[in-house]
Design a protein around this motif. Structure first.
Motif, PDB file in Angstrom:
ATOM      1  N   ASP A   1     -43.059  14.309  -2.825  1.00  0.00           N
ATOM      2  CA  ASP A   1     -41.797  14.359  -3.476  1.00  0.00           C
ATOM      3  C   ASP A   1     -40.806  13.975  -2.168  1.00  0.00           C
ATOM      4  O   ASP A   1     -39.939  13.457  -2.274  1.00  0.00           O
ATOM      5  CB  ASP A   1     -41.368  15.681  -3.724  1.00  0.00           C
ATOM      6  CG  ASP A   1     -42.406  16.007  -4.969  1.00  0.00           C
ATOM      7  OD1 ASP A   1     -42.733  15.191  -5.779  1.00  0.00           O
ATOM      8  OD2 ASP A   1     -42.545  17.337  -5.358  1.00  0.00           O
ATOM      9  N   ILE A   2     -41.180  14.448  -0.807  1.00  0.00           N
ATOM     10  CA  ILE A   2     -40.378  14.258   0.171  1.00  0.00           C
ATOM     11  C   ILE A   2     -40.484  12.633   0.489  1.00  0.00           C
ATOM     12  O   ILE A   2     -39.331  12.037   0.703  1.00  0.00           O
ATOM     13  CB  ILE A   2     -40.781  14.698   1.378  1.00  0.00           C
ATOM     14  CG1 ILE A   2     -40.872  16.251   1.179  1.00  0.00           C
ATOM     15  CG2 ILE A   2     -40.083  14.532   2.656  1.00  0.00           C
ATOM     16  CD1 ILE A   2     -41.411  17.412   1.960  1.00  0.00           C
ATOM     17  N   VAL A   3     -41.553  11.827   0.470  1.00  0.00           N
ATOM     18  CA  VAL A   3     -41.918  10.542   0.639  1.00  0.00           C
ATOM     19  C   VAL A   3     -40.937   9.887  -0.538  1.00  0.00           C
ATOM     20  O   VAL A   3     -40.088   8.776  -0.031  1.00  0.00           O
ATOM     21  CB  VAL A   3     -43.251  10.018   0.810  1.00  0.00           C
ATOM     22  CG1 VAL A   3     -43.032   8.567   0.971  1.00  0.00           C
ATOM     23  CG2 VAL A   3     -43.709  10.799   1.991  1.00  0.00           C
ATOM     24  N   ASP A   4     -41.024  10.114  -1.590  1.00  0.00           N
ATOM     25  CA  ASP A   4     -40.377   9.543  -2.844  1.00  0.00           C
ATOM     26  C   ASP A   4     -38.773   9.713  -2.525  1.00  0.00           C
ATOM     27  O   ASP A   4     -38.029   8.591  -2.921  1.00  0.00           O
ATOM     28  CB  ASP A   4     -40.962  10.136  -4.110  1.00  0.00           C
ATOM     29  CG  ASP A   4     -42.415   9.361  -4.373  1.00  0.00           C
ATOM     30  OD1 ASP A   4     -42.531   8.412  -3.753  1.00  0.00           O
ATOM     31  OD2 ASP A   4     -43.000  10.186  -5.366  1.00  0.00           O
ATOM     32  N   THR A   5     -38.511  10.669  -2.371  1.00  0.00           N
ATOM     33  CA  THR A   5     -37.109  10.870  -2.213  1.00  0.00           C
ATOM     34  C   THR A   5     -36.366   9.972  -1.137  1.00  0.00           C
ATOM     35  O   THR A   5     -35.291   9.654  -1.237  1.00  0.00           O
ATOM     36  CB  THR A   5     -36.689  12.398  -1.848  1.00  0.00           C
ATOM     37  OG1 THR A   5     -37.325  13.220  -2.719  1.00  0.00           O
ATOM     38  CG2 THR A   5     -35.048  12.702  -1.606  1.00  0.00           C
ATOM     39  N   VAL A   6     -36.979   9.884   0.121  1.00  0.00           N
ATOM     40  CA  VAL A   6     -36.311   8.650   0.945  1.00  0.00           C
ATOM     41  C   VAL A   6     -36.532   7.528   0.685  1.00  0.00           C
ATOM     42  O   VAL A   6     -36.220   6.547   1.489  1.00  0.00           O
ATOM     43  CB  VAL A   6     -37.109   9.054   2.401  1.00  0.00           C
ATOM     44  CG1 VAL A   6     -36.476  10.748   2.626  1.00  0.00           C
ATOM     45  CG2 VAL A   6     -38.503   8.702   2.638  1.00  0.00           C
ATOM     46  N   GLY A   7     -37.187   7.153  -0.506  1.00  0.00           N
ATOM     47  CA  GLY A   7     -37.357   5.859  -1.004  1.00  0.00           C
ATOM     48  C   GLY A   7     -38.532   5.320  -0.674  1.00  0.00           C
ATOM     49  O   GLY A   7     -38.815   3.986  -0.406  1.00  0.00           O
ATOM     50  N   GLY A   8     -39.597   6.117  -0.065  1.00  0.00           N
ATOM     51  CA  GLY A   8     -40.823   5.369   0.428  1.00  0.00           C
ATOM     52  C   GLY A   8     -40.783   5.195   2.005  1.00  0.00           C
ATOM     53  O   GLY A   8     -39.620   5.261   2.500  1.00  0.00           O
ATOM     54  N   ILE A   9     -41.716   4.826   2.662  1.00  0.00           N
ATOM     55  CA  ILE A   9     -41.897   4.521   3.985  1.00  0.00           C
ATOM     56  C   ILE A   9     -42.685   3.397   4.359  1.00  0.00           C
ATOM     57  O   ILE A   9     -43.592   2.791   3.561  1.00  0.00           O
ATOM     58  CB  ILE A   9     -42.562   5.733   4.654  1.00  0.00           C
ATOM     59  CG1 ILE A   9     -43.999   5.884   4.115  1.00  0.00           C
ATOM     60  CG2 ILE A   9     -41.673   6.996   4.590  1.00  0.00           C
ATOM     61  CD1 ILE A   9     -44.831   6.915   4.765  1.00  0.00           C
ATOM     62  N   ASP A  10     -42.406   2.602   5.502  1.00  0.00           N
ATOM     63  CA  ASP A  10     -43.151   1.408   5.974  1.00  0.00           C
ATOM     64  C   ASP A  10     -44.210   1.828   7.170  1.00  0.00           C
ATOM     65  O   ASP A  10     -43.676   2.765   7.918  1.00  0.00           O
ATOM     66  CB  ASP A  10     -42.334   0.554   6.575  1.00  0.00           C
ATOM     67  CG  ASP A  10     -41.330  -0.346   5.369  1.00  0.00           C
ATOM     68  OD1 ASP A  10     -41.856  -0.424   4.228  1.00  0.00           O
ATOM     69  OD2 ASP A  10     -40.245  -0.474   5.736  1.00  0.00           O
TER      70      ASP A  10
END
Length: 310
Positions: A158-167
């Motif tokens: 949920d945390i990763v999805d909330t920030v719009g994903g990561i690279d």
């Protein structure tokens, strides 16, 4: 009769009015963000049983002294006490503006403090929760653990999805069920990020390759969470964090860390502890030599500005 001239609103007056409106809106939004962050921290806060003996910690942060954090990535399932899938120690030093990050392999054999026997280090959490995990890591590394952060790995999505994903930069092509991870820079959503850091059996570097992926994901989440583009999502981000993270850090301590240790977060060095795999009673353990244990202890003590003989 002379007609009165209509007053023209000068451009500078218009700009001043717009700035005033923006400041009010910004202040209201800032209050909303602050309020949601404060609520999240209140939900997250869970002191250790011996927290009374650590009253000096807030003062240490104000004085910009080095400190340590144990990060526990925990798999918690219904009807199960859970287990620490990930154990990472961060030693933060504002004087050399650096963080040294040690991922402790989950199979590492050590004394479980409070159980009176040796076992895999990640079993400490299953036996005695955060207090036993902290005590065991302190004993293994011979350093004090000032703070802990426990993350529910399922909720980490949920945390990763909330920030719009990561690279992240991936150096090993692999698949986890239907998810493909090609070599190169890849963008991950929450489910993909969780699969990315959990994979270890297909990695020729084993747990060490997994540790490197963990480091990348943690740094990427911090970067995205602190970026301006994520500010509009701050209340949602704080809610996701509050629901999935527990820590003995207080609101004031977090503010002091953000204020006094910001530069250190830009320089994170990954430390590696070497171990040899061994089967004992058909159970796999990672055996760390006394010399290797002392080497990593000395490096962390130096980072925390401790006397290596203490």
């Amino acid at each position: 009769m002379r007609r009165k001239k209509r007053r023209r609103l000068k451009w500078r007056n218009i700009i001043g009015l717009l700035l005033f409106i923006m400041l009010i809106a910004g202040g209201l939004y800032g209050f909303t963000v602050y309020n949601s962050f404060n609520k999240a921290v209140a939900t997250m806060h869970e002191p250790l049983e011996d927290q009374q003996s650590k009253e000096k910690q807030p003062e240490a942060l104000k004085k910009k002294e080095p400190f340590s954090v144990l990060m526990l990535g925990v798999d918690e399932r219904e009807g199960d006490s859970g287990r620490s899938d990930t154990m990472i120690v961060l030693s933060v030093n504002p004087n050399n503006n650096s963080v040294k990050m040690l991922s402790i392999p989950r199979d590492t054999m050590t004394e479980i403090v409070g159980r009176g026997k040796e076992d895999k280090i990640n079993h400490a959490y299953a036996f005695g929760g955060v207090p036993m995990a902290v005590d065991t890591v302190e004993h293994f590394l011979d350093i004090p653990i000032d703070y802990y952060v426990k993350i529910n790995m399922e909720g980490f999505k949920d945390i990763v999805d909330t920030v719009g994903g990561i690279d992240v930069e991936n150096d090993l092509a692999f698949n986890v069920e239907k998810i493909k991870f090609p070599v190169g820079q890849i963008h991950l959503n929450g489910e993909e990020a969780l699969a990315f850091i959990r994979m270890r059996y297909d990695d020729p570097n084993g747990d060490f390759g997994r540790q490197e992926r963990q480091r990348q994901v943690i740094q990427a989440v911090i970067k995205e969470g602190a970026s301006i583009s994520s500010l509009s999502k701050a209340p949602d981000l704080f809610q996701a964090i509050g629901s999935n993270v527990k820590t003995n850090l207080t609101f004031k301590e977090m503010v002091n860390i953000q204020k006094n240790y910001k530069g250190a977060g830009k320089n994170i060095e990954q430390l590696t502890i070497q171990s040899d795999g061994k089967l004992i009673d058909n159970i796999y353990y990672g055996i760390v030599t006394i010399a290797e244990q002392r080497r990593i202890q000395d490096e962390l003590k130096s980072q925390l500005e401790m006397n290596s003989d203490s």
